[in-house]
Scaffold this active site. Structure first.
Site, PDB file in Angstrom:
ATOM      1  N   ASP A  93      39.175 -14.181 -24.401  1.00 25.38           N
ATOM      2  CA  ASP A  93      39.453 -14.503 -23.001  1.00 25.38           C
ATOM      3  C   ASP A  93      38.375 -13.830 -22.152  1.00 25.38           C
ATOM      4  O   ASP A  93      38.388 -12.618 -21.964  1.00 25.38           O
ATOM      5  CB  ASP A  93      40.832 -14.000 -22.587  1.00 25.38           C
ATOM      6  CG  ASP A  93      41.974 -14.774 -23.245  1.00 25.38           C
ATOM      7  OD1 ASP A  93      41.711 -15.503 -24.218  1.00 25.38           O
ATOM      8  OD2 ASP A  93      43.117 -14.636 -22.775  1.00 25.38           O
ATOM      9  N   LYS A 155      41.871 -20.262 -17.860  1.00 27.39           N
ATOM     10  CA  LYS A 155      42.953 -19.298 -17.668  1.00 27.39           C
ATOM     11  C   LYS A 155      42.981 -18.873 -16.211  1.00 27.39           C
ATOM     12  O   LYS A 155      41.937 -18.656 -15.601  1.00 27.39           O
ATOM     13  CB  LYS A 155      42.732 -18.100 -18.592  1.00 27.39           C
ATOM     14  CG  LYS A 155      43.729 -16.970 -18.463  1.00 27.39           C
ATOM     15  CD  LYS A 155      43.416 -15.873 -19.472  1.00 27.39           C
ATOM     16  CE  LYS A 155      44.236 -14.620 -19.262  1.00 27.39           C
ATOM     17  NZ  LYS A 155      43.897 -13.555 -20.231  1.00 27.39           N
ATOM     18  N   LYS A 184      45.851 -21.736 -19.744  1.00 29.21           N
ATOM     19  CA  LYS A 184      46.639 -20.522 -19.915  1.00 29.21           C
ATOM     20  C   LYS A 184      47.043 -19.972 -18.556  1.00 29.21           C
ATOM     21  O   LYS A 184      46.207 -19.668 -17.723  1.00 29.21           O
ATOM     22  CB  LYS A 184      45.861 -19.460 -20.695  1.00 29.21           C
ATOM     23  CG  LYS A 184      46.652 -18.152 -20.885  1.00 29.21           C
ATOM     24  CD  LYS A 184      45.916 -17.172 -21.787  1.00 29.21           C
ATOM     25  CE  LYS A 184      46.628 -15.833 -21.858  1.00 29.21           C
ATOM     26  NZ  LYS A 184      45.942 -14.881 -22.772  1.00 29.21           N
TER      27      LYS A 184
END
Length: 223
Positions: A93, A155, A184
């Site tokens: 991430d 995300k 996400k």
């Protein structure tokens, strides 16, 4: 409401506080095993330990790169991601350079994503946009840069910014990427109802440090 049994496999069980200890990481992994979460999300320093604690299970290890500010040079992000993947991280991430994004230097964002992918070849790369800092048109451009750069997911948040995951933001991200990228939702997700609403809006993964509470609350709903 999403079925409780369907929720656990969509959760990255998260512990990213600066003073987290090895004992806390072990406890996080035990919870992930008990609830069968998709992954644990930990700082890079804990990747090897998390991999060891989860060995032989289906629970994966996620780590964060350029976290939480995103201001590291692309070379540093690439090297950090490369080391994490070598140590066993499955999901990466990565926080984008927020300042460059605010200057609308979207090519820079695309190229830093490409640099991480080229160096680390992560099984899954999620690009953290920190959406609370951007207007809808900027978010659209960041989604395009993420797609063109080769990301697997976008995300919403680090959880350390001024805002977290919102239903309307998830809906916008879904509009931008459709089924091309995963989405996400992370940042401030504290209860089952909130997580369920974000998934219904288009999120395909949930990042939360309150995952165990979410599951206990979900069981009480008996949907």
């Amino acid at each position: 409401m999403i079925q409780p049994s369907a929720l656990a496999p969509l959760i990255d069980h998260t512990l990213l506080k600066a003073d987290a200890t090895k004992a806390e990481i072990e406890a996080l992994c035990k919870e992930a095993l008990a609830y069968r979460f998709y992954s644990v999300c930990v700082l890079p320093v804990w990747v090897e330990d998390a991999v060891s604690f989860l060995r032989g299970s289906s629970v994966k290890v996620t780590t964060v790169i350029g976290f939480p500010l995103g201001g590291n040079l692309p070379l540093i992000k690439a090297k950090e991601a490369e080391k994490a993947v070598k140590e066993g991280a499955h999901d990466i991430d990565m926080v984008i350079c927020l300042g460059k994004a605010k200057e609308h230097k979207f090519r820079y964002i695309k190229e830093e994503i490409e640099a991480v992918i080229k160096a680390a070849k992560p099984p899954c790369l999620k690009v953290i946009l920190e959406t609370c800092n951007f207007d809808p048109e900027e978010i659209r451009s960041l989604c395009t840069a993420s797609k063109e750069g080769g990301a697997d997911f976008i995300k919403t948040s680090t959880g350390f910014g001024k805002g977290g995951a919102l239903v309307e933001t998830i809906a916008l991200l879904k509009e931008c990427v459709g089924g091309q990228l995963g989405i996400k939702a992370s940042g401030g997700i504290k209860n089952y109802s909130q997580a369920s609403s974000l998934l219904e809006a288009g999120a395909t993964r949930i990042g939360s440090s309150a995952s165990v509470f979410l599951m206990k609350e979900a069981a009480e709903f008996r949907v």
